[in-house]
Enzyme design. Sequence first.
Site, PDB file in Angstrom:
ATOM      1  N   GLU A  32      -4.099  -9.507   3.263  1.00 49.83           N
ATOM      2  CA  GLU A  32      -5.038  -9.275   4.327  1.00 49.83           C
ATOM      3  C   GLU A  32      -6.021 -10.142   4.462  1.00 49.83           C
ATOM      4  O   GLU A  32      -6.301 -10.651   5.790  1.00 49.83           O
ATOM      5  CB  GLU A  32      -5.326  -7.917   4.262  1.00 49.83           C
ATOM      6  N   GLU A  70       0.706  -1.277   0.108  1.00 49.90           N
ATOM      7  CA  GLU A  70       0.038  -0.078  -0.002  1.00 49.90           C
ATOM      8  C   GLU A  70       0.787   1.408  -0.042  1.00 49.90           C
ATOM      9  O   GLU A  70       0.561   2.352  -0.579  1.00 49.90           O
ATOM     10  CB  GLU A  70      -0.933  -0.014   1.172  1.00 49.90           C
TER      11      GLU A  70
END
Length: 263
Positions: free
Chosen positions: A138, A118
């Site tokens: 995730e 990210e």
Amino acid sequence: MSDTSEILLERVGAVLVIRLNRPEARNALTPSLLSAIGLAVIEAESDPEIRAAILTATGDRAFCVGMDLKAFTKGASYGGGSEEDKKGMEAFGRLTKGEVTVPLIGAANGTAVGGGFELLLSCDLVVASSAAKFGLPEVKRGLLAAGGGAVAIGSRLPLALALELTLTGDLFDAARAQQLGLVNTVVEPAQVLETALALAGRVAANGPLAVAATKEIVRAAAADPARGQERMAQLSPAVFASEDAKEGAMAFIEKREPQWKGR
């Protein structure tokens, strides 16, 4: 190079190199590291002599493996702390939204997953090691890419590809990341920082007002073309009326390098 523990800062000409510095933990993200990244961003934005920044990391094991799960399971807070920490976290939040005013180049010296990936998606340009792996795993931990990753992937890739990467959580190599347009350049591991510095230098050599306005307009247009047009109309007059615009024209006519003043 200055050492602020979890972050190393180095000035290279007009470029600030921001280096994650937790190699023993593969540069996993803790609340204090997020704040330190944000404070480094503020430093870059506040110094008129800094024309670009590079985000990279210490060590050869990884660029960043994302959230420090040990800290997370121990109840680490990602939103509190001192006023300085809150200031850093606010700036880090702007980074995840692509709102840093200084051009930011990611230099992925190794694997970047979860929050580490990210971070790269938040950068304007990315140079990646050919040995690096990327991904948003995730979902494999019952979490989601809430640091901007799901939104970035969803807005930048066709739906089927975006869902493949986010729902499987599978890792992919640097060649595929470049094929998907998520990184600009893939080089041998030893050449990552050198290549990023050269790229940052090419950006830093341009008119700072024009670069800042162009960055904002292009990012706005990528999400909303109408908003991009609106920001173009709002920002263009000041850029065209600036001393830098006149200097750029004169330098071209006189066949010399421009001397930017940022005004």
